[in-house]
Scaffold this active site. Structure first.
Site, PDB file in Angstrom:
ATOM      1  N   ASP A 130       0.867  -1.179   0.000  1.00  0.00           N
ATOM      2  CA  ASP A 130       0.000   0.000   0.000  1.00  0.00           C
ATOM      3  C   ASP A 130       0.901   1.224   0.000  1.00  0.00           C
ATOM      4  O   ASP A 130       1.920   1.257   0.689  1.00  0.00           O
ATOM      5  CB  ASP A 130      -0.902   0.004   1.230  1.00  0.00           C
ATOM      6  CG  ASP A 130      -1.997  -1.059   1.160  1.00  0.00           C
ATOM      7  OD1 ASP A 130      -2.421  -1.399   0.038  1.00  0.00           O
ATOM      8  OD2 ASP A 130      -2.423  -1.534   2.219  1.00  0.00           O
ATOM      9  N   ASP A 153      -6.561  -1.686  -5.113  1.00  0.00           N
ATOM     10  CA  ASP A 153      -7.674  -1.382  -4.207  1.00  0.00           C
ATOM     11  C   ASP A 153      -8.643  -0.405  -4.858  1.00  0.00           C
ATOM     12  O   ASP A 153      -9.867  -0.558  -4.758  1.00  0.00           O
ATOM     13  CB  ASP A 153      -7.162  -0.774  -2.903  1.00  0.00           C
ATOM     14  CG  ASP A 153      -6.271  -1.721  -2.117  1.00  0.00           C
ATOM     15  OD1 ASP A 153      -6.399  -2.947  -2.275  1.00  0.00           O
ATOM     16  OD2 ASP A 153      -5.445  -1.211  -1.327  1.00  0.00           O
TER      17      ASP A 153
END
Length: 181
Positions: A130, A153
């Site tokens: 991330d 995502d």
């Protein structure tokens, strides 16, 4: 039966889904590769002070780092992601996957799931990378932040949102009335 299954896979609508999924997957993996090469794990680069920064955080859990402390969560989540890919592929005809908007939605979802699944399975990584982090700086020095995320995502959330909108639109569309004259 095998021929019919092969013909279904190579339909024009499935090719569109596959092309978009591949593009999302490639963009996701490229951006993660850049993060892996430019930022050490745990490092951060402020882009807009008090609002946005690039980070390098490994997420072994699910969305928003849920279950990240559980032993074996990464392997279990990889298995769930693989099941989700197969289930979505097999049931996509129940949704509006024959329209362009449906194909875009499924392409985004498939590409995003494949991108995060790849992170979980790659040797040496075993965590989803991330790197996009939005936050607000508080006066006392702390911060309120949205969980860090990545291209995969974003694609998954956008695709799921499109599926919801398409389904809602179809359920609320005026019904055609037929007469028996």
């Amino acid at each position: 039966m095998l021929v019919a299954a092969a013909e279904s896979v190579f339909q024009k609508s499935n090719r569109r889904i596959a092309v978009l999924a591949l593009a999302v997957f490639a963009l996701d993996q490229l951006t993660k590769w850049l993060v892996l090469h430019w930022l050490a794990e745990g490092d951060e680069k402020i882009i807009i002070a008090g609002f946005f920064r690039f980070v390098h955080w490994g997420n072994k859990g699910a969305a928003w780092s849920l279950f990240s402390g559980a032993n074996g969560a990464n392997g279990a989540l990889a298995f769930v992601a693989l099941l989700a890919l197969v289930a979505l592929f097999l049931t996509r005809h129940h949704f509006d996957s024959h329209t362009l908007s449906g194909q875009i939605a499924f392409g985004l979802i498939f590409g995003g799931i494949a991108g995060n699944l790849t992170d979980r399975l790659l040797p040496g990584r075993h965590a989803v990378v991330d790197f996009i982090y939005f936050y607000l700086q508080q006066r006392g020095g702390g911060e309120i932040g949205f969980p860090a995320f990545n291209v995969a995502d974003t694609a998954i959330c956008t695709g799921v949102g499109l599926i919801f909108l398409i389904t809602w639109k179809n359920e609320h569309a005026p019904k055609s009335v037929t007469s028996d004259k």
